[in-house]
Scaffold this active site. Structure first.
Site, short mmCIF file in Angstrom:
data_model
loop_
_atom_site.label_atom_id
_atom_site.label_comp_id
_atom_site.label_asym_id
_atom_site.label_seq_id
_atom_site.Cartn_x
_atom_site.Cartn_y
_atom_site.Cartn_z
N GLY A 96 0.82 -1.20 0.00
CA GLY A 96 0.00 0.00 0.00
C GLY A 96 0.85 1.25 0.00
O GLY A 96 2.05 1.21 -0.31
N GLU A 143 -0.37 2.18 9.08
CA GLU A 143 -1.35 1.74 10.06
C GLU A 143 -0.85 0.60 10.93
O GLU A 143 -1.40 0.33 12.00
CB GLU A 143 -2.65 1.33 9.35
CG GLU A 143 -3.85 1.24 10.27
CD GLU A 143 -5.15 0.96 9.53
OE1 GLU A 143 -6.16 0.67 10.20
OE2 GLU A 143 -5.16 1.03 8.27
N LEU A 198 -3.21 9.00 5.54
CA LEU A 198 -2.42 8.98 4.32
C LEU A 198 -1.15 9.82 4.48
O LEU A 198 -0.09 9.46 3.96
CB LEU A 198 -3.24 9.48 3.14
CG LEU A 198 -4.44 8.61 2.76
CD1 LEU A 198 -5.19 9.22 1.58
CD2 LEU A 198 -4.01 7.18 2.43
N ARG A 258 -14.12 12.35 14.83
CA ARG A 258 -14.81 11.16 14.35
C ARG A 258 -15.27 10.25 15.48
O ARG A 258 -16.33 9.63 15.38
CB ARG A 258 -13.88 10.37 13.41
CG ARG A 258 -13.76 10.98 12.03
CD ARG A 258 -12.77 10.18 11.20
NE ARG A 258 -12.77 10.62 9.81
CZ ARG A 258 -11.95 10.13 8.88
NH1 ARG A 258 -11.08 9.19 9.21
NH2 ARG A 258 -12.01 10.57 7.64
N GLN A 296 -10.26 7.78 0.21
CA GLN A 296 -10.85 8.97 -0.41
C GLN A 296 -9.79 10.01 -0.80
O GLN A 296 -10.11 11.10 -1.26
CB GLN A 296 -11.86 9.60 0.56
CG GLN A 296 -13.06 8.70 0.85
CD GLN A 296 -13.86 8.38 -0.40
OE1 GLN A 296 -14.43 9.26 -1.02
NE2 GLN A 296 -13.89 7.11 -0.76
#
Length: 518
Positions: free
Chosen positions: A16, A367, A383, A285, A51
């Site tokens: 990734g 992560e 990101l 969040r 996103q």
């Protein structure tokens, strides 16, 4: 099973954004770099479905922002449980990371001659920029980030080994010196010898039934680090994204529009966030996810068990310019039905500012690592973290690599090594067939589904000591079931190793949550 031994200077585990950033940076130091991924590098895992939002103090004078303010926002968002030294690196190196991505061919949304900068809950200033997707699908926007880096890595000579499940790190005399992997296409065991190893295999969304993650991201990195003896931190802090569409296919709706006037409403039409935070719809969040869960739990949700994001306060031209993907999903409507879903692991393997773990020879980034986010991650920081710390991990793994060393690992020694870690290993009667019979396939699927259900039930948005204790009992039962499963084919072995690592990762998360309760 065939055994193949490979030697490299630097081994990157994970294809990734973090792993690719590490690979490009490491290859730039002149070392031989090998990148191993479970799927196709740059085209699998969570980066692909992101996103593309990234946090950065890009033009402080233009936005009345500063690195210091970014640090304080990130610390506050993580309940000040973050490692401040890591947050300092994140904030101060973010702009350099964005510039570096553009040098690799990544494009960003523009506002005239500069980057388009938007706001997002938890950030006190506008500091969200967005990479341009190379795909029209909302589910593959992240290719705009990963594909240019994968292409650059290949140009620099990085060797890609795809469709390989890493099942263990090689530890010799207290130092990580490589890894063992199982090919997912053929019955081959790879023994990968390396001067240094970078672990960038992502989080653990695959452990939950309702998640925004891809199914192949299921806690491998945490299990691999744990098996090697690395320490972890903050594993109990799991971020649940508050706004994931209830309808299928499930889409992650960015929280950035709340900075432009979007509002959460329950099934009664009430704008309720002021009841949960003085920041109302600009709350972080974690607060937003708990609020949504509470509204649904108390019977004020929709008929399908969700709440609404209402975009009617945002001008149409702003939606089209800033949020074209959401505008497409709305199809002329002004609101969309959403609910919380597991999204991100805030904790992970403990690292220092050079991305070194507690075990020599092992660097961790993205992560898979812990410390940057504390109890909660601000939108856009994932990101940015992947690039900032991916580059650092690749650079320092190259600087401190001990060079190539081919070990002498016989098939018997490998079997004994892995049996000690997994409880058992394959015998000589194992068929090289990748498939399993229908009965066995159903059993593997049932065990995995039971694991996901118990994690969602006991390690969700709201937890209890009783529920966590029950989770430990259930995890023990699942592990016992795995230990009794028949290993007749190579395909069975793949299932067994992956699910054993899933249980290991789940136990780390539950144990951390229990310690936090005590």
């Amino acid at each position: 099973m065939l055994i193949r031994q490979i030697t490299t200077d630097i081994l990157i585990i994970g294809g990734g954004l973090a792993g690719l950033s590490a690979a490009v940076e490491a290859a730039g130091t002149g070392h031989m770099v090998t990148l191993v991924s479970k799927g196709k590098a740059g085209r699998s895992g969570n980066t692909v479905i992101t996103q593309n939002n990234m946090s950065v103090v890009w033009n402080g004078l233009r936005t009345d922002d500063s690195v210091e303010r970014y640090i304080e926002d990130t610390m506050a968002g993580g309940a000040n449980l973050n490692d401040r030294a890591l947050v300092q690196i994140l904030a101060s190196e973010a702009a350099g990371a964005i510039s570096w991505l553009m040098e690799q061919g990544v494009e960003f949304q523009k506002d005239k001659d500069d980057l388009l900068i938007k706001g997002s809950p938890g950030h006190s200033r506008f500091r969200t920029v967005r990479a341009v997707g190379v795909s029209k699908s909302n589910r593959t926007l992240g290719l705009g980030l990963s594909v240019p880096l994968a292409e650059r890595a290949k140009e620099l000579g990085v060797e890609f080994m795809e469709n390989v499940l890493i099942v263990s790190l090689l530890v010799d005399n207290g130092r990580v010196r490589g890894a063992i992997g199982l090919d997912k296409k053929e019955a081959i065991v790879y023994i990968l010898h390396a001067g240094s190893v970078v672990l960038a295999g992502g989080g653990a969304g695959g452990l939950f039934e309702l998640t925004t993650n891809t199914s192949d991201v299921c806690g491998d990195s945490f299990a691999l680090g744990y098996l090697a003896g690395a320490t972890t931190r903050d594993m109990e802090f799991i971020q649940f994204h508050p706004t994931v569409t209830v309808a299928t296919p499930r889409l992650v709706i960015s929280t950035a529009p709340f900075a432009d006037g979007a509002v959460l409403r329950n099934g009664l039409g009430e704008a309720y966030m002021a009841r949960y935070s003085h920041q109302a719809d600009m709350a972080t969040r974690d607060v937003m996810a708990r609020a949504n869960f509470e509204e649904i739990l108390r019977g004020r949700g929709t008929d399908r068990g969700g709440v609404y994001v209402d975009f009617s306060n945002i001008a149409q031209e702003v939606m089209i310019k800033n949020y074209p993907d959401i505008w497409t999903v709305l199809q002329g409507e002004t609101k969309i039905e959403v609910a919380p879903a597991q999204h991100f692991m805030n904790g992970g393997i403990t690292i220092d500012p050079k991305c070194r773990s507690s075990i020599p020879g092992l660097w961790v980034c993205g992560e898979a690592s812990g410390g940057v986010h504390g109890a909660n991650r601000l939108a856009g920081n994932a990101l940015t973290e992947a690039v900032v710390f991916g580059r650092r991990a690749g650079r320092w793994a190259g600087t401190e690599s001990e060079g190539r060393k081919m070990g002498t690992w016989s098939g018997r020694f490998i079997g004994e090594f892995l049996e000690a870690k997994f409880g058992r290993w394959s015998g000589p009667e194992l068929s090289p067939n990748l498939s399993t019979n229908l009965e066995a396939a159903a059993s593997w699927k049932e065990v995995k589904l039971d694991l996901k259900r118990l994690m969602g039930l006991h390690l969700g948005v709201i937890r209890s000591d009783k529920g966590l204790q029950q989770a430990k009992v259930d995890l023990m039962s699942i592990e016992e079931r795995l230990n009794l499963m028949s290993l007749r084919t190579y395909g069975d072995l793949l299932h067994y190793c992956e699910q054993k690592m899933m249980v290991m990762a789940a136990n780390l998360m539950v144990d951390a949550a229990l310690q936090r309760c005590s």
